[in-house]
Design a protein around this motif. Sequence first.
Motif, PDB file in Angstrom:
ATOM      1  N   PRO A  70      24.966  47.652  27.986  1.00 40.93           N
ATOM      2  CA  PRO A  70      26.588  47.740  27.924  1.00 40.93           C
ATOM      3  C   PRO A  70      26.759  48.525  26.640  1.00 40.93           C
ATOM      4  CG  PRO A  70      25.715  45.473  27.418  1.00 40.93           C
ATOM      5  CD  PRO A  70      24.678  46.044  27.776  1.00 40.93           C
ATOM      6  N   ARG A  71      25.916  48.671  25.879  1.00 45.38           N
ATOM      7  CA  ARG A  71      26.338  49.500  24.580  1.00 45.38           C
ATOM      8  C   ARG A  71      25.933  51.063  24.859  1.00 45.38           C
ATOM      9  NH1 ARG A  71      24.298  46.471  19.279  1.00 45.38           N
ATOM     10  NH2 ARG A  71      25.415  44.484  19.480  1.00 45.38           N
ATOM     11  N   CYS A  72      24.730  51.306  25.256  1.00 43.96           N
ATOM     12  CA  CYS A  72      24.343  52.659  25.301  1.00 43.96           C
ATOM     13  C   CYS A  72      24.230  53.223  26.809  1.00 43.96           C
ATOM     14  CB  CYS A  72      23.196  52.877  24.577  1.00 43.96           C
ATOM     15  SG  CYS A  72      21.750  52.299  25.296  1.00 43.96           S
ATOM     16  N   ALA A  73      24.139  52.377  27.928  1.00 45.50           N
ATOM     17  CA  ALA A  73      24.002  52.729  29.345  1.00 45.50           C
ATOM     18  C   ALA A  73      22.702  53.187  29.499  1.00 45.50           C
ATOM     19  CB  ALA A  73      24.960  53.763  29.630  1.00 45.50           C
ATOM     20  N   ARG A  74      21.761  52.872  28.632  1.00 45.85           N
ATOM     21  CA  ARG A  74      20.554  53.305  29.104  1.00 45.85           C
ATOM     22  C   ARG A  74      19.833  52.067  29.894  1.00 45.85           C
ATOM     23  NH1 ARG A  74      17.967  55.569  23.207  1.00 45.85           N
ATOM     24  NH2 ARG A  74      19.211  57.396  23.422  1.00 45.85           N
ATOM     25  N   PRO A  75      18.590  52.211  30.640  1.00 43.59           N
ATOM     26  CA  PRO A  75      18.208  51.101  31.525  1.00 43.59           C
ATOM     27  C   PRO A  75      17.407  49.984  30.600  1.00 43.59           C
ATOM     28  CG  PRO A  75      17.256  53.361  32.237  1.00 43.59           C
ATOM     29  CD  PRO A  75      17.971  53.597  30.853  1.00 43.59           C
ATOM     30  N   LEU A  76      17.814  48.887  30.840  1.00 46.00           N
ATOM     31  CA  LEU A  76      17.131  47.645  30.318  1.00 46.00           C
ATOM     32  C   LEU A  76      15.652  47.260  30.777  1.00 46.00           C
ATOM     33  CD1 LEU A  76      20.292  45.242  30.288  1.00 46.00           C
ATOM     34  CD2 LEU A  76      19.391  46.518  28.458  1.00 46.00           C
ATOM     35  N   ILE A  77      14.897  46.699  29.926  1.00 42.28           N
ATOM     36  CA  ILE A  77      13.573  46.584  30.192  1.00 42.28           C
ATOM     37  C   ILE A  77      13.428  44.783  30.588  1.00 42.28           C
ATOM     38  CG2 ILE A  77      11.094  46.321  29.617  1.00 42.28           C
ATOM     39  CD1 ILE A  77      11.807  48.982  27.811  1.00 42.28           C
ATOM     40  N   HIS A  78      12.856  44.631  31.624  1.00 38.10           N
ATOM     41  CA  HIS A  78      12.694  43.272  31.980  1.00 38.10           C
ATOM     42  C   HIS A  78      11.762  42.877  30.936  1.00 38.10           C
ATOM     43  CE1 HIS A  78      11.368  39.875  34.562  1.00 38.10           C
ATOM     44  NE2 HIS A  78      12.377  39.353  33.966  1.00 38.10           N
ATOM     45  N   ALA A  79      11.897  41.587  30.245  1.00 44.16           N
ATOM     46  CA  ALA A  79      11.098  41.136  29.254  1.00 44.16           C
ATOM     47  C   ALA A  79      10.568  39.598  29.476  1.00 44.16           C
ATOM     48  CB  ALA A  79      11.747  40.948  27.807  1.00 44.16           C
ATOM     49  N   GLY A  80      11.270  38.909  30.254  1.00 43.17           N
ATOM     50  CA  GLY A  80      10.640  37.708  30.873  1.00 43.17           C
ATOM     51  C   GLY A  80      11.626  36.824  30.324  1.00 43.17           C
ATOM     52  N   SER A  81      11.313  35.437  31.096  1.00 41.99           N
ATOM     53  CA  SER A  81      12.146  34.272  30.782  1.00 41.99           C
ATOM     54  C   SER A  81      11.749  33.551  29.427  1.00 41.99           C
ATOM     55  CB  SER A  81      11.907  33.278  32.119  1.00 41.99           C
ATOM     56  OG  SER A  81      11.020  33.048  32.103  1.00 41.99           O
ATOM     57  N   GLY A  88       3.382  47.235  29.068  1.00 41.80           N
ATOM     58  CA  GLY A  88       3.384  46.303  30.424  1.00 41.80           C
ATOM     59  C   GLY A  88       3.359  44.863  30.080  1.00 41.80           C
ATOM     60  N   VAL A  89       3.246  44.601  28.710  1.00 42.84           N
ATOM     61  CA  VAL A  89       3.024  43.037  28.575  1.00 42.84           C
ATOM     62  C   VAL A  89       4.366  42.395  28.535  1.00 42.84           C
ATOM     63  CG1 VAL A  89       2.354  41.411  26.762  1.00 42.84           C
ATOM     64  CG2 VAL A  89       1.201  43.778  27.028  1.00 42.84           C
ATOM     65  N   GLY A  90       4.685  41.394  29.296  1.00 46.73           N
ATOM     66  CA  GLY A  90       5.637  40.641  29.273  1.00 46.73           C
ATOM     67  C   GLY A  90       5.802  39.188  28.825  1.00 46.73           C
ATOM     68  N   PHE A  91       6.857  38.743  29.023  1.00 48.64           N
ATOM     69  CA  PHE A  91       6.719  37.418  28.248  1.00 48.64           C
ATOM     70  C   PHE A  91       7.189  36.442  29.468  1.00 48.64           C
ATOM     71  CE2 PHE A  91       7.458  40.262  24.798  1.00 48.64           C
ATOM     72  CZ  PHE A  91       6.759  39.772  23.625  1.00 48.64           C
ATOM     73  N   HIS A  92       6.505  36.053  30.323  1.00 53.20           N
ATOM     74  CA  HIS A  92       6.850  35.163  31.298  1.00 53.20           C
ATOM     75  C   HIS A  92       6.282  33.865  31.154  1.00 53.20           C
ATOM     76  CE1 HIS A  92       8.185  38.783  33.418  1.00 53.20           C
ATOM     77  NE2 HIS A  92       7.124  39.471  33.042  1.00 53.20           N
TER      78      HIS A  92
END
Length: 109
Positions: free
Chosen positions: A30-41, A64-68
């Motif tokens: 919402p600030r810069c309109a760039r795509p967000l990265i899915h980090a995990g729950s 590619g390391v997430g926080f799932h």
Amino acid sequence: MAHAKTSYVCLSCRASYKQPYDRTRQRTCPRCARPLIHAGSAFAAPRRRDTAAWRTLTVLLNAGVGFHKSCCGGPGYRPRTLREVRERMTYSQRSGEPIAHALVRRDVG
């Protein structure tokens, strides 16, 4: 029943947003309109002014390391400092192990 929320991150703004997970929808900052990265729950964002933590996070997410969440709680080991990231990157180069796998190793050596 509402769907569980997960974290999406904007690395350039150093911001994290909790939103319902939808694989088909591309989220934008919402600030810069760039795509967000899915980090995990299981993601916990560092403070915005902690530049070292955000650099570490940038390396992890771009690898590619997430926080799932796993079956037994949290996401497992993740490096927290740039030194730990450098150690694991060096280990990856020397051993031939993929970077994403080396980054989540608790011990390298």
